[in-house]
Design a protein around this motif. Sequence first.
Motif, mmCIF file in Angstrom:
data_model
loop_
_atom_site.group_PDB
_atom_site.id
_atom_site.type_symbol
_atom_site.label_atom_id
_atom_site.label_comp_id
_atom_site.label_asym_id
_atom_site.label_seq_id
_atom_site.Cartn_x
_atom_site.Cartn_y
_atom_site.Cartn_z
ATOM 1 N N ASN A 143 0.814 -1.216 0.000
ATOM 2 C CA ASN A 143 0.000 0.000 0.000
ATOM 3 C C ASN A 143 0.847 1.264 0.000
ATOM 4 O OD1 ASN A 143 -2.521 -1.262 -0.033
ATOM 5 N ND2 ASN A 143 -2.545 -1.522 2.190
ATOM 6 N N ASN A 144 2.007 1.227 0.685
ATOM 7 C CA ASN A 144 2.819 2.440 0.771
ATOM 8 C C ASN A 144 3.419 2.852 -0.564
ATOM 9 O OD1 ASN A 144 5.908 1.785 0.599
ATOM 10 N ND2 ASN A 144 5.019 0.103 1.774
ATOM 11 N N SER A 145 3.364 1.962 -1.567
ATOM 12 C CA SER A 145 3.922 2.298 -2.872
ATOM 13 C C SER A 145 3.116 3.391 -3.568
ATOM 14 C CB SER A 145 3.969 1.056 -3.775
ATOM 15 O OG SER A 145 2.661 0.617 -4.106
ATOM 16 N N TYR A 146 1.888 3.652 -3.081
ATOM 17 C CA TYR A 146 1.048 4.692 -3.682
ATOM 18 C C TYR A 146 1.284 6.072 -3.058
ATOM 19 C CZ TYR A 146 -1.506 0.745 -5.669
ATOM 20 O OH TYR A 146 -1.842 -0.393 -6.359
ATOM 21 N N ALA A 147 2.193 6.155 -2.108
ATOM 22 C CA ALA A 147 2.451 7.433 -1.444
ATOM 23 C C ALA A 147 2.999 8.458 -2.432
ATOM 24 C CB ALA A 147 3.448 7.235 -0.299
ATOM 25 N N PHE A 148 2.529 9.698 -2.320
ATOM 26 C CA PHE A 148 3.001 10.757 -3.202
ATOM 27 C C PHE A 148 4.261 11.434 -2.657
ATOM 28 C CE2 PHE A 148 -1.392 10.344 -4.568
ATOM 29 C CZ PHE A 148 -1.245 10.358 -5.947
ATOM 30 N N LEU A 149 4.576 11.190 -1.392
ATOM 31 C CA LEU A 149 5.793 11.723 -0.797
ATOM 32 C C LEU A 149 6.519 10.598 -0.090
ATOM 33 C CD1 LEU A 149 7.701 14.018 0.137
ATOM 34 C CD2 LEU A 149 6.170 14.347 2.098
ATOM 35 N N ARG A 150 7.776 10.411 -0.428
ATOM 36 C CA ARG A 150 8.582 9.368 0.203
ATOM 37 C C ARG A 150 9.906 9.991 0.643
ATOM 38 N NH1 ARG A 150 8.970 3.752 0.295
ATOM 39 N NH2 ARG A 150 7.064 3.652 -0.917
ATOM 40 N N VAL A 151 10.210 9.838 1.940
ATOM 41 C CA VAL A 151 11.449 10.358 2.496
ATOM 42 C C VAL A 151 12.362 9.182 2.798
ATOM 43 C CG1 VAL A 151 12.509 11.718 4.323
ATOM 44 C CG2 VAL A 151 10.220 12.309 3.496
ATOM 45 N N ARG A 152 13.536 9.201 2.240
ATOM 46 C CA ARG A 152 14.464 8.077 2.351
ATOM 47 C C ARG A 152 15.693 8.472 3.150
ATOM 48 N NH1 ARG A 152 17.783 5.723 -2.837
ATOM 49 N NH2 ARG A 152 18.485 3.751 -1.979
ATOM 50 N N GLY A 153 16.084 7.633 4.108
ATOM 51 C CA GLY A 153 17.305 7.885 4.858
ATOM 52 C C GLY A 153 18.531 7.700 3.973
ATOM 53 N N ASN A 154 19.679 8.199 4.431
ATOM 54 C CA ASN A 154 20.876 8.052 3.613
ATOM 55 C C ASN A 154 21.301 6.583 3.548
ATOM 56 O OD1 ASN A 154 23.003 7.353 5.621
ATOM 57 N ND2 ASN A 154 22.508 9.366 6.473
ATOM 58 N N THR A 155 22.130 6.267 2.600
ATOM 59 C CA THR A 155 22.544 4.884 2.371
ATOM 60 C C THR A 155 23.931 4.588 2.944
ATOM 61 O OG1 THR A 155 23.426 5.519 0.194
ATOM 62 C CG2 THR A 155 21.151 4.709 0.281
ATOM 63 N N TYR A 156 24.449 5.495 3.780
ATOM 64 C CA TYR A 156 25.766 5.280 4.359
ATOM 65 C C TYR A 156 25.727 4.319 5.539
ATOM 66 C CZ TYR A 156 26.795 9.405 1.585
ATOM 67 O OH TYR A 156 26.917 10.286 0.557
ATOM 68 N N SER A 157 24.549 4.173 6.143
ATOM 69 C CA SER A 157 24.426 3.314 7.311
ATOM 70 C C SER A 157 23.123 2.538 7.239
ATOM 71 C CB SER A 157 24.456 4.160 8.595
ATOM 72 O OG SER A 157 24.055 3.393 9.715
ATOM 73 N N HIS A 158 23.156 1.270 7.639
ATOM 74 C CA HIS A 158 21.946 0.454 7.615
ATOM 75 C C HIS A 158 20.918 0.953 8.628
ATOM 76 C CE1 HIS A 158 24.131 -1.309 11.029
ATOM 77 N NE2 HIS A 158 22.939 -1.700 11.474
ATOM 78 N N ALA A 159 21.359 1.757 9.599
ATOM 79 C CA ALA A 159 20.454 2.254 10.634
ATOM 80 C C ALA A 159 19.862 3.608 10.293
ATOM 81 C CB ALA A 159 21.197 2.348 11.961
ATOM 82 N N SER A 160 20.148 4.142 9.108
ATOM 83 C CA SER A 160 19.639 5.454 8.736
ATOM 84 C C SER A 160 18.167 5.366 8.355
ATOM 85 C CB SER A 160 20.445 6.005 7.559
ATOM 86 O OG SER A 160 19.915 7.226 7.110
ATOM 87 N N ASP A 161 17.337 6.201 8.981
ATOM 88 C CA ASP A 161 15.902 6.154 8.738
ATOM 89 C C ASP A 161 15.433 7.405 8.008
ATOM 90 O OD1 ASP A 161 16.510 7.757 10.860
ATOM 91 O OD2 ASP A 161 14.922 7.047 12.170
ATOM 92 N N GLY A 162 14.337 7.263 7.247
ATOM 93 C CA GLY A 162 13.720 8.416 6.622
ATOM 94 C C GLY A 162 12.943 9.191 7.675
ATOM 95 N N ARG A 163 13.034 10.512 7.647
ATOM 96 C CA ARG A 163 12.432 11.301 8.708
ATOM 97 C C ARG A 163 11.643 12.484 8.162
ATOM 98 N NH1 ARG A 163 17.256 11.785 13.274
ATOM 99 N NH2 ARG A 163 17.739 9.557 13.375
ATOM 100 N N LEU A 164 10.539 12.795 8.836
ATOM 101 C CA LEU A 164 9.792 14.020 8.616
ATOM 102 C C LEU A 164 9.785 14.780 9.932
ATOM 103 C CD1 LEU A 164 6.648 12.875 6.586
ATOM 104 C CD2 LEU A 164 8.502 14.324 5.770
#
Length: 199
Positions: free
Chosen positions: A75-96
């Motif tokens: 379902n989340n694939s239909y989101a019009f806004l997606r915030v992605r964490g950086n790819t330098y660390s596996h623990a990086s989260d997308g944040r608003l």
Amino acid sequence: LINYDHNTDDLWIGADDDIRLATAGSERLRVLADGKVGIGTTTPASMFHVNGDTSYTTGRMYIGGAPSNLDSSENNSYAFLRVRGNTYSHASDGRLTLSTGYKAYQLGDGDGIGAVYFADDTGGDWAAIRCFADDQGGGSAASPNDADDYPGRLSFETTKNGSGSPTERYRIDSNGISSFFMDSGSNGIRVHNGTGSGT
């Protein structure tokens, strides 16, 4: 300097300082010498700074890069806004972040910090999740960045059938205490089992 390359069809606009675009005698867009772009502002503070109402009518907006292998069955694939964490660390989260324009020492009990409203196309509010100050914030005018005291509470609100605005139903305060607010005559808290029945 404006240069057009007939071989590549490239149009080059260059300047040693800022580039300004104007219509009807008023400046509309400015590109600073360091690359910052401003629309509706002559002093952009970031790489793309818009001052005024904006509208995004179609497609999706990706912050942090588009996903490389998005599962379209989710379902989340239909989101019009997606915030992605950086790819330098596996623990990086997308944040608003929903931020108030005031500093901690200026905020007291009950002052709003941020809110998410769930609304229809006419602006009607169906539900909300809101954050308030739960007590006086720390710091001072002399040391606004040394607060280290941010007592907050979360309020979960729903709009009752026949009502036009959300009402607080559940609260988590700064001490972790949970409170429920129910209409008179309601059945209180229901705990459902796996079959969907509950009391």
